[in-house]
Design a protein around this motif. Structure first.
Motif, PDB file in Angstrom:
ATOM      1  N   GLY A 146      55.359  41.891  38.831  1.00 57.64           N
ATOM      2  CA  GLY A 146      56.087  42.530  39.916  1.00 57.64           C
ATOM      3  C   GLY A 146      55.338  42.383  41.221  1.00 57.64           C
ATOM      4  N   PRO A 147      56.022  42.634  42.305  1.00 54.00           N
ATOM      5  CA  PRO A 147      55.388  42.501  43.616  1.00 54.00           C
ATOM      6  C   PRO A 147      54.337  43.593  43.844  1.00 54.00           C
ATOM      7  CG  PRO A 147      57.578  43.414  43.849  1.00 54.00           C
ATOM      8  CD  PRO A 147      57.416  43.050  42.399  1.00 54.00           C
ATOM      9  N   SER A 148      53.545  43.373  44.844  1.00 57.44           N
ATOM     10  CA  SER A 148      52.543  44.365  45.243  1.00 57.44           C
ATOM     11  C   SER A 148      53.243  45.698  45.516  1.00 57.44           C
ATOM     12  CB  SER A 148      51.832  43.864  46.507  1.00 57.44           C
ATOM     13  OG  SER A 148      50.830  44.765  46.877  1.00 57.44           O
ATOM     14  N   GLY A 149      52.662  46.769  44.992  1.00 56.23           N
ATOM     15  CA  GLY A 149      53.227  48.101  45.218  1.00 56.23           C
ATOM     16  C   GLY A 149      54.309  48.502  44.237  1.00 56.23           C
ATOM     17  N   SER A 150      54.527  47.694  43.196  1.00 53.16           N
ATOM     18  CA  SER A 150      55.605  48.006  42.255  1.00 53.16           C
ATOM     19  C   SER A 150      55.188  48.930  41.116  1.00 53.16           C
ATOM     20  CB  SER A 150      56.213  46.720  41.699  1.00 53.16           C
ATOM     21  OG  SER A 150      55.252  46.001  40.954  1.00 53.16           O
ATOM     22  N   GLY A 151      53.898  49.308  41.053  1.00 51.16           N
ATOM     23  CA  GLY A 151      53.463  50.278  40.055  1.00 51.16           C
ATOM     24  C   GLY A 151      52.663  49.721  38.891  1.00 51.16           C
ATOM     25  N   LYS A 152      52.321  48.446  38.933  1.00 51.94           N
ATOM     26  CA  LYS A 152      51.577  47.839  37.820  1.00 51.94           C
ATOM     27  C   LYS A 152      50.230  48.536  37.608  1.00 51.94           C
ATOM     28  CE  LYS A 152      51.570  43.840  39.820  1.00 51.94           C
ATOM     29  NZ  LYS A 152      52.221  44.101  41.090  1.00 51.94           N
ATOM     30  N   THR A 153      49.458  48.643  38.676  1.00 52.78           N
ATOM     31  CA  THR A 153      48.136  49.279  38.571  1.00 52.78           C
ATOM     32  C   THR A 153      48.269  50.762  38.255  1.00 52.78           C
ATOM     33  OG1 THR A 153      47.101  47.636  39.999  1.00 52.78           O
ATOM     34  CG2 THR A 153      45.987  49.768  39.819  1.00 52.78           C
ATOM     35  N   THR A 154      49.275  51.421  38.793  1.00 51.93           N
ATOM     36  CA  THR A 154      49.489  52.840  38.490  1.00 51.93           C
ATOM     37  C   THR A 154      49.715  53.028  36.996  1.00 51.93           C
ATOM     38  OG1 THR A 154      50.381  53.286  40.685  1.00 51.93           O
ATOM     39  CG2 THR A 154      50.968  54.846  38.944  1.00 51.93           C
ATOM     40  N   MET A 155      50.512  52.152  36.386  1.00 50.35           N
ATOM     41  CA  MET A 155      50.748  52.274  34.942  1.00 50.35           C
ATOM     42  C   MET A 155      49.453  52.036  34.167  1.00 50.35           C
ATOM     43  SD  MET A 155      52.583  52.991  32.357  1.00 50.35           S
ATOM     44  CE  MET A 155      54.277  53.063  32.895  1.00 50.35           C
ATOM     45  N   ILE A 156      48.674  51.062  34.576  1.00 51.65           N
ATOM     46  CA  ILE A 156      47.401  50.811  33.899  1.00 51.65           C
ATOM     47  C   ILE A 156      46.478  52.019  34.044  1.00 51.65           C
ATOM     48  CG2 ILE A 156      45.282  49.423  33.971  1.00 51.65           C
ATOM     49  CD1 ILE A 156      47.108  46.973  34.479  1.00 51.65           C
ATOM     50  N   LYS A 157      46.466  52.637  35.217  1.00 58.26           N
ATOM     51  CA  LYS A 157      45.629  53.834  35.418  1.00 58.26           C
ATOM     52  C   LYS A 157      46.084  54.985  34.520  1.00 58.26           C
ATOM     53  CE  LYS A 157      43.961  52.919  40.069  1.00 58.26           C
ATOM     54  NZ  LYS A 157      43.970  53.353  41.479  1.00 58.26           N
ATOM     55  N   ILE A 158      47.369  55.111  34.317  1.00 54.38           N
ATOM     56  CA  ILE A 158      47.874  56.141  33.407  1.00 54.38           C
ATOM     57  C   ILE A 158      47.438  55.829  31.975  1.00 54.38           C
ATOM     58  CG2 ILE A 158      49.982  57.075  32.344  1.00 54.38           C
ATOM     59  CD1 ILE A 158      51.295  56.761  35.166  1.00 54.38           C
TER      60      ILE A 158
END
Length: 140
Positions: free
Chosen positions: A34-46
């Motif tokens: 997904g594009p930058s800001g789409s939540g990929k890193t947020t999901m990994i952090k969760i």
């Protein structure tokens, strides 16, 4: 290995993730696109407990993580950097040798971390994530 059901995450009024569900079976390789800001890193952090308090210390011991915020001790050698993490997980120095060989850095183990190329630093972070023989490996 991983079951995610209806995860939603907001930062203030901004919705980072909305009703995300997926399952990853043992042995599968799974990626977020997904594009930058789409939540990929947020999901990994969760999933890695950085934004969630639901994981236990035992859960965290089964996780390996390579991220863009991986830190290291610049003045210490590559070997000493990994040795510090091995001690945290109660792993012997022989495990450091194993992972250095896996990522093809064994011959560079005595170099100061600050002297490593960008690619070598990435492999150092990968080696560090493998120290504890994780059941799940996250690459962000």
């Amino acid at each position: 290995m991983i079951i995610v059901k209806n995860v939603t995450k907001k930062f203030g009024q901004k919705v980072a993730l909305e009703e995300i569900s997926f399952e990853v079976k043992k042995g599968e390789i799974f990626g977020f696109l997904g594009p930058s800001g789409s939540g990929k890193t947020t999901m990994i952090k969760i999933l890695t407990g950085k934004v969630s308090e639901k994981l236990t210390p035992a859960d965290l011991e089964q996780i390996g993580l390579v991220s863009d915020t991986s830190g290291f001790y610049e003045k210490l050698s590559l070997y000493k950097n990994l040795q510090a993490y091995a001690k945290l997980y109660g792993k012997p120095n022989s495990r450091v040798d194993e992972v250095l060989k896996q990522v093809d850095l064994y011959d560079s183990k005595n170099l100061a971390a600050e002297k490593l190329s960008t690619g070598m630093k990435q492999r150092m972070f990968l080696a560090r994530a493998l120290i504890n023989k994780p059941q799940v490996l996250f690459l962000d």
